[in-house]
Design a protein around this motif. Structure first.
Motif, PDB file in Angstrom:
ATOM      1  N   ASP A  28     -38.992  37.617  -1.414  1.00  0.00           N
ATOM      2  CA  ASP A  28     -38.854  36.595  -2.882  1.00  0.00           C
ATOM      3  C   ASP A  28     -39.259  35.197  -2.377  1.00  0.00           C
ATOM      4  OD1 ASP A  28     -37.922  35.450  -5.192  1.00  0.00           O
ATOM      5  OD2 ASP A  28     -36.406  35.075  -4.404  1.00  0.00           O
ATOM      6  N   PHE A  29     -39.503  33.709  -3.047  1.00  0.00           N
ATOM      7  CA  PHE A  29     -39.949  32.372  -2.371  1.00  0.00           C
ATOM      8  C   PHE A  29     -39.124  31.435  -3.424  1.00  0.00           C
ATOM      9  CE2 PHE A  29     -43.105  30.456   1.254  1.00  0.00           C
ATOM     10  CZ  PHE A  29     -41.398  29.624   1.528  1.00  0.00           C
ATOM     11  N   THR A  30     -38.397  31.891  -4.514  1.00  0.00           N
ATOM     12  CA  THR A  30     -38.300  31.451  -5.684  1.00  0.00           C
ATOM     13  C   THR A  30     -36.949  31.019  -5.865  1.00  0.00           C
ATOM     14  OG1 THR A  30     -37.509  33.415  -7.184  1.00  0.00           O
ATOM     15  CG2 THR A  30     -39.750  32.453  -7.145  1.00  0.00           C
ATOM     16  N   LEU A  31     -35.759  31.348  -4.741  1.00  0.00           N
ATOM     17  CA  LEU A  31     -34.518  31.396  -5.089  1.00  0.00           C
ATOM     18  C   LEU A  31     -33.626  30.150  -3.261  1.00  0.00           C
ATOM     19  CD1 LEU A  31     -32.895  34.561  -6.729  1.00  0.00           C
ATOM     20  CD2 LEU A  31     -33.706  32.511  -7.912  1.00  0.00           C
ATOM     21  N   THR A  32     -32.234  29.976  -3.701  1.00  0.00           N
ATOM     22  CA  THR A  32     -32.103  29.111  -3.118  1.00  0.00           C
ATOM     23  C   THR A  32     -30.782  30.537  -1.895  1.00  0.00           C
ATOM     24  OG1 THR A  32     -30.670  27.997  -4.367  1.00  0.00           O
ATOM     25  CG2 THR A  32     -32.199  26.778  -3.483  1.00  0.00           C
ATOM     26  N   PRO A  33     -30.874  29.810  -1.376  1.00  0.00           N
ATOM     27  CA  PRO A  33     -29.972  30.615  -0.379  1.00  0.00           C
ATOM     28  C   PRO A  33     -28.410  30.596  -1.340  1.00  0.00           C
ATOM     29  CG  PRO A  33     -30.714  29.323   1.384  1.00  0.00           C
ATOM     30  CD  PRO A  33     -31.402  28.773   0.186  1.00  0.00           C
TER      31      PRO A  33
ATOM     32  N   PHE B 129     -21.642  31.699  -5.363  1.00  0.00           N
ATOM     33  CA  PHE B 129     -20.445  32.911  -5.008  1.00  0.00           C
ATOM     34  C   PHE B 129     -19.857  32.820  -6.434  1.00  0.00           C
ATOM     35  CE2 PHE B 129     -21.238  34.093  -0.839  1.00  0.00           C
ATOM     36  CZ  PHE B 129     -22.122  34.936  -0.753  1.00  0.00           C
ATOM     37  N   ARG B 130     -19.420  31.525  -6.458  1.00  0.00           N
ATOM     38  CA  ARG B 130     -18.375  31.221  -7.180  1.00  0.00           C
ATOM     39  C   ARG B 130     -19.209  30.960  -9.240  1.00  0.00           C
ATOM     40  NH1 ARG B 130     -19.019  26.078  -9.299  1.00  0.00           N
ATOM     41  NH2 ARG B 130     -19.345  25.820  -8.294  1.00  0.00           N
ATOM     42  N   ILE B 131     -20.734  30.740  -9.232  1.00  0.00           N
ATOM     43  CA  ILE B 131     -20.980  31.095 -10.496  1.00  0.00           C
ATOM     44  C   ILE B 131     -21.612  31.880 -10.725  1.00  0.00           C
ATOM     45  CG2 ILE B 131     -22.930  29.728 -11.679  1.00  0.00           C
ATOM     46  CD1 ILE B 131     -22.545  26.809  -9.846  1.00  0.00           C
ATOM     47  N   ILE B 132     -22.073  33.097 -10.025  1.00  0.00           N
ATOM     48  CA  ILE B 132     -22.804  33.793 -11.091  1.00  0.00           C
ATOM     49  C   ILE B 132     -21.814  35.021 -10.419  1.00  0.00           C
ATOM     50  CG2 ILE B 132     -24.386  35.276  -9.845  1.00  0.00           C
ATOM     51  CD1 ILE B 132     -25.697  33.642  -8.987  1.00  0.00           C
ATOM     52  N   TYR B 133     -21.078  35.542  -9.507  1.00  0.00           N
ATOM     53  CA  TYR B 133     -20.096  36.588  -8.918  1.00  0.00           C
ATOM     54  C   TYR B 133     -18.156  36.680  -9.508  1.00  0.00           C
ATOM     55  CZ  TYR B 133     -24.175  37.873  -5.757  1.00  0.00           C
ATOM     56  OH  TYR B 133     -25.111  38.236  -5.969  1.00  0.00           O
ATOM     57  N   GLY B 134     -18.084  35.219  -9.897  1.00  0.00           N
ATOM     58  CA  GLY B 134     -16.449  34.468 -10.274  1.00  0.00           C
ATOM     59  C   GLY B 134     -16.117  34.570  -9.097  1.00  0.00           C
ATOM     60  N   GLU B 135     -16.526  34.793  -7.470  1.00  0.00           N
ATOM     61  CA  GLU B 135     -15.773  34.674  -5.980  1.00  0.00           C
ATOM     62  C   GLU B 135     -15.183  33.358  -5.948  1.00  0.00           C
ATOM     63  OE1 GLU B 135     -18.457  37.870  -3.758  1.00  0.00           O
ATOM     64  OE2 GLU B 135     -17.218  35.975  -2.601  1.00  0.00           O
ATOM     65  N   THR B 136     -14.206  33.435  -5.699  1.00  0.00           N
ATOM     66  CA  THR B 136     -13.182  32.699  -5.264  1.00  0.00           C
ATOM     67  C   THR B 136     -12.673  32.198  -3.651  1.00  0.00           C
ATOM     68  OG1 THR B 136     -11.541  32.893  -6.156  1.00  0.00           O
ATOM     69  CG2 THR B 136     -12.658  31.925  -7.107  1.00  0.00           C
ATOM     70  N   ASP B 137     -13.408  33.874  -2.824  1.00  0.00           N
ATOM     71  CA  ASP B 137     -12.415  32.917  -1.650  1.00  0.00           C
ATOM     72  C   ASP B 137     -13.579  32.253  -0.275  1.00  0.00           C
ATOM     73  OD1 ASP B 137     -13.964  35.426  -1.630  1.00  0.00           O
ATOM     74  OD2 ASP B 137     -13.365  36.534  -0.837  1.00  0.00           O
ATOM     75  N   GLY B 138     -14.656  31.586  -1.001  1.00  0.00           N
ATOM     76  CA  GLY B 138     -15.244  30.482  -0.366  1.00  0.00           C
ATOM     77  C   GLY B 138     -15.999  30.997   0.925  1.00  0.00           C
ATOM     78  N   ARG B 139     -16.180  32.248   0.851  1.00  0.00           N
ATOM     79  CA  ARG B 139     -17.194  32.477   1.292  1.00  0.00           C
ATOM     80  C   ARG B 139     -18.736  32.283   2.181  1.00  0.00           C
ATOM     81  NH1 ARG B 139     -19.910  37.816   1.424  1.00  0.00           N
ATOM     82  NH2 ARG B 139     -20.173  37.641  -1.110  1.00  0.00           N
ATOM     83  N   PRO B 140     -19.239  31.921   3.535  1.00  0.00           N
ATOM     84  CA  PRO B 140     -20.657  31.125   3.615  1.00  0.00           C
ATOM     85  C   PRO B 140     -21.381  31.244   3.053  1.00  0.00           C
ATOM     86  CG  PRO B 140     -19.458  31.760   5.437  1.00  0.00           C
ATOM     87  CD  PRO B 140     -18.436  32.168   4.534  1.00  0.00           C
ATOM     88  N   GLY B 141     -21.521  32.355   3.108  1.00  0.00           N
ATOM     89  CA  GLY B 141     -23.196  32.598   2.232  1.00  0.00           C
ATOM     90  C   GLY B 141     -24.199  32.185   2.783  1.00  0.00           C
ATOM     91  N   CYS B 142     -25.470  32.682   2.630  1.00  0.00           N
ATOM     92  CA  CYS B 142     -26.619  31.951   3.708  1.00  0.00           C
ATOM     93  C   CYS B 142     -27.073  31.053   3.966  1.00  0.00           C
ATOM     94  CB  CYS B 142     -27.475  32.798   2.843  1.00  0.00           C
ATOM     95  SG  CYS B 142     -27.754  34.649   3.617  1.00  0.00           S
ATOM     96  N   GLU B 143     -26.949  29.879   2.336  1.00  0.00           N
ATOM     97  CA  GLU B 143     -26.634  28.071   2.364  1.00  0.00           C
ATOM     98  C   GLU B 143     -25.553  27.922   4.250  1.00  0.00           C
ATOM     99  OE1 GLU B 143     -27.482  24.907  -0.408  1.00  0.00           O
ATOM    100  OE2 GLU B 143     -24.943  25.681   0.241  1.00  0.00           O
ATOM    101  N   GLY B 144     -24.375  28.610   3.888  1.00  0.00           N
ATOM    102  CA  GLY B 144     -23.459  28.212   4.802  1.00  0.00           C
ATOM    103  C   GLY B 144     -23.618  28.494   6.405  1.00  0.00           C
ATOM    104  N   ASN B 145     -24.321  29.852   6.217  1.00  0.00           N
ATOM    105  CA  ASN B 145     -24.921  29.859   7.637  1.00  0.00           C
ATOM    106  C   ASN B 145     -26.017  29.831   8.284  1.00  0.00           C
ATOM    107  OD1 ASN B 145     -22.175  32.358   7.914  1.00  0.00           O
ATOM    108  ND2 ASN B 145     -23.629  33.609   6.717  1.00  0.00           N
TER     109      ASN B 145
END
Lengths: 209, 209
Positions: B88-93, B99-115
């Protein structure tokens, strides 16, 4: 009501919006495209992000009711009216390199990228900072089996418009597109108007910030 | 031959490549995604651009033989091997906001962007500079009628790889993806190796620039 401003063919304009201001972009003659980019006026490192917007909408084509997000995942705009319904958010603004690589042109026309950069230069935003634009009225189709990209004549009819409400202070720039493939080789103008949330005397204070 | 380096689950690594170096990215267990971003090592304002690459290929999905272009319309990489064939070449990391907006997660994992930001910090590249990534092995499908985006389990099987040749000096960063939806909720590692164009003694001189 204030008249529309005209963006002449193959050029760009920039405006500063306060929170709540509404930007109306009109295709006066039909089948023309306006590449739009936006930056947080208070912190230019925050910019309108196609990837974030598409990801959160789970849809490539955004329309009335959709927020347009920044790279920091904050809503920059909401689309509040849209009489066309088809816009692109996957391709970068046409440029002299686009014309060379795709069209074989060598006369160095600046394209939307060069025109956006010129319009944004007074705000200190250089050409390297111009990302994938929200390509208003641009009609891009995708083959679901091959991923092939087809740039088609816009679906916009004369007078079609989109209205965007600013959700933060913004520097915004928009074009009348220079790429023949995008506008059915007609190179028409684009009209726009900013409907201010605050009256003119307050507006002066806002835009002078 | 040098062994592969392992990127542990939900983390990222950065490397400096000289012109001609080849980066091999392997999905060792299958169904994992690696978000890749790249910058011109000699001028960090030049970065790998999804919009330019898609526009010039006229195809959303890039594979063997395709160049990957910078925002300045110069080839940064060429894909020279690809045993998976779908990226894929259309979506941001993914990010804590994803995680908050799409998955409803609130534990603040950094995700690929943070990593990616952590891996790129030593090179002076901040989180605002991380654009849409080249999402290796990520399987995103689009509905041609509605534009709906569907993130599906990757098509990569254990051992599938992609090989990218650097066409300019690059700072590159890549992840083992943290987004459950992207990797079928398995959060596996990613392996990679840099095959240097020049032997180690010359390589030292290049990477110390």
């Amino acid at each position: 009501m204030k008249p529309f401003e005209r963006i002449p063919p193959c050029s760009a304009r920039a405006e500063v919006l306060a929170t709540g201001d509404e930007l109306v972009i009109v295709d006066p003659e039909g089948q023309q495209v306006s590449d739009l980019v936006a930056f947080n006026a208070d912190d230019l490192d925050e910019y309108l992000s196609s990837g974030r917007s598409i990801d959160y909408a789970a849809r490539l084509w955004l329309t009335r009711g959709d927020p347009l997000y920044s790279n920091r995942s904050r809503p920059m705009f909401e689309i509040i009216e849209d009489t066309c319904g088809r816009h692109d958010f996957t391709l970068t603004p046409c440029s002299k390199d686009t014309f060379r690589i795709i069209y074989g042109e060598t006369d160095g026309r600046p394209g939307c990228e060069g025109n956006l950069a010129a319009a944004l230069a007074p705000y200190g935003i250089g050409v390297d900072r111009i990302p994938i634009a929200f390509n208003v009225f641009m009609h891009v189709a995708f083959d679901p089996d091959t991923g092939a990209v087809a740039v088609k004549p816009p679906l916009s009819k004369p007078g079609d418009h989109i209205r965007l409400r600013a959700l933060m202070p913004l520097v915004v720039a928009m074009t009348a597109c220079s790429a023949g493939q995008s506008n059915n080789f007609r190179y028409k103008p684009i009209d726009y108007r900013v409907d201010r949330a605050r009256p003119a005397n307050a507006e002066g204070a806002v835009t002078a910030d």
